[in-house]
Design an enzyme around this catalytic site. Structure first.
Site, mmCIF file in Angstrom:
data_model
loop_
_atom_site.group_PDB
_atom_site.id
_atom_site.type_symbol
_atom_site.label_atom_id
_atom_site.label_comp_id
_atom_site.label_asym_id
_atom_site.label_seq_id
_atom_site.Cartn_x
_atom_site.Cartn_y
_atom_site.Cartn_z
ATOM 1 N N LEU A 38 -8.069 27.614 10.529
ATOM 2 C CA LEU A 38 -8.998 27.474 9.199
ATOM 3 C C LEU A 38 -8.840 28.673 8.412
ATOM 4 O O LEU A 38 -8.833 29.861 8.724
ATOM 5 C CB LEU A 38 -10.415 27.364 10.057
ATOM 6 C CG LEU A 38 -10.896 26.085 10.605
ATOM 7 C CD1 LEU A 38 -12.297 26.678 11.041
ATOM 8 C CD2 LEU A 38 -11.100 25.004 9.550
ATOM 9 N N ASP A 39 -9.135 28.329 7.137
ATOM 10 C CA ASP A 39 -8.942 29.497 5.992
ATOM 11 C C ASP A 39 -10.231 30.366 6.084
ATOM 12 O O ASP A 39 -11.033 29.730 6.801
ATOM 13 C CB ASP A 39 -9.000 28.665 4.683
ATOM 14 C CG ASP A 39 -7.669 27.701 4.386
ATOM 15 O OD1 ASP A 39 -6.712 28.312 4.909
ATOM 16 O OD2 ASP A 39 -7.720 26.872 3.389
ATOM 17 N N PRO A 40 -10.072 31.618 5.570
ATOM 18 C CA PRO A 40 -11.047 32.379 5.783
ATOM 19 C C PRO A 40 -12.414 31.740 5.030
ATOM 20 O O PRO A 40 -13.434 31.999 5.421
ATOM 21 C CB PRO A 40 -10.727 33.738 5.144
ATOM 22 C CG PRO A 40 -9.167 33.690 5.089
ATOM 23 C CD PRO A 40 -8.590 32.235 5.233
#
Length: 325
Positions: A53-55
């Site tokens: 998951l992206d930050p």
């Protein structure tokens, strides 16, 4: 849709066959951050995840620890569900709110957006589609991550690839303005899709189809296959020493695949790589690409393929015989 398996709260002592851990990732954490915290919480270096998951994104991250990391291969390909907010009226280099803006739509074009127009454009992005991943992604181009090339000032265009968007459900259109006062439209959406689908790219393509540009302002993953974020532990708990809700590999495997109960002798033989035959009322058991072979003590022996009654081990699950740390 399969119901999420029951998640018992147990102390963070890793069982011999490891475990699967569901984490509700907080915004600002990288997936690597979550893995690092989980290694300390579980006392093992052997931790991996089944899809990053992206930050900026929050929500469900599925981790495997110890021998159960072998299950991650079979979890990566599960369908995903996301809740997202798409902003129409501007585009960014990253296709989300963290990137520099690269275009702003004419206010009249934004004013002309309607629920029906947006719904029709979303319908064109539903089903089996060809999608170019976001340029700022971890995909490698000539051995270098695409996001590194973009940050170095290169223009990166990634090849389209087939994905499936099973559902692209839109909420109400909300007219607002961005930080610079430009008119934009925000719309919440629920997306259920195949693995490999980029939700940022979906926002980009929706905005492009409407002629106004688009990007994400929020993204939350709520489901991975049968696993629900409601059953996940928050990232903060990983550093607090609290009991963690670990899922036994047997629970996970029998949630995803048909169950094949073994005798004690069959469990030993299959664990040693011996080819076995299985019959029901004298006939070979039905063919299956993967079944979970379970010992009488509820131990997961392996995932096996059944063909003409013969079992071939695809992934075995030995009990760890050395310290996990």
């Amino acid at each position: 849709m399969t119901n999420s398996p029951a998640v018992p709260a147990v102390p963070a002592v890793l069982p011999a066959q490891g475990a699967i851990l569901l984490v509700d990732k907080a915004e600002g954490w990288t997936s690597h951050d979550v893995v690092a915290k989980s290694r300390r919480a579980l006392g093992t270096r052997k931790v991996g995840h089944a899809g990053t998951l992206d930050p900026m994104a929050t929500g469900l991250l599925v981790l495997g620890a110890g021998p159960s990391t072998r299950l991650l291969t079979h979890l990566v390909g599960l369908d995903k569900t996301y809740l997202t907010t798409i902003r129409l009226g501007s585009a960014t280099v990253t296709d989300d709110r963290e990137g520099d803006r690269i275009s702003t739509a004419d206010p009249a074009a934004v004013e002309a957006l309607t629920d029906d127009r947006i719904a029709r454009a979303a319908a064109e992005l539903t089903g089996a589609i060809e999608q170019a991943p976001s340029a700022v992604s971890a995909i490698k181009v000539d051995g270098q991550r695409a996001y590194d090339r973009v940050r170095a000032g290169e223009t990166v265009e990634l090849k389209k690839r087939p994905v499936t968007v099973y559902a692209f459900e839109l909420g109400e259109l909300v007219r607002t303005t961005d930080a610079d006062g430009a008119p934009v439209v925000d719309i919440e959406a629920t997306v259920r899709c195949s693995t490999g689908t980029y939700i940022r790219a979906l926002a980009r393509d929706l905005g492009a189809a409407l002629g106004v540009g688009g990007h994400l302002t929020a993204l939350r993953r709520t489901r991975v296959g049968p696993f629900d974020v409601a059953d996940a532990v928050e990232t903060a708990a990983l550093a607090q020493g609290d009991p963690l809700p670990l899922l036994a590999p047997t629970v996970v495997a029998t949630t995803l695949f048909p169950r094949l109960d073994l005798t004690a002798e069959q469990a030993v033989d299959l664990g040693n790589g011996k080819k076995l035959e299985f019959t029901e009322a004298g006939d070979a058991v039905p063919d299956a690409p993967l079944v979970a072979a379970i010992a009488p003590d509820e131990r997961l022996v392996g995932l096996v393929e059944l063909r003409r009654g013969r079992a071939r081990v695809v992934t075995n699950f030995p009990v760890a015989t050395e310290p996990s740390a």
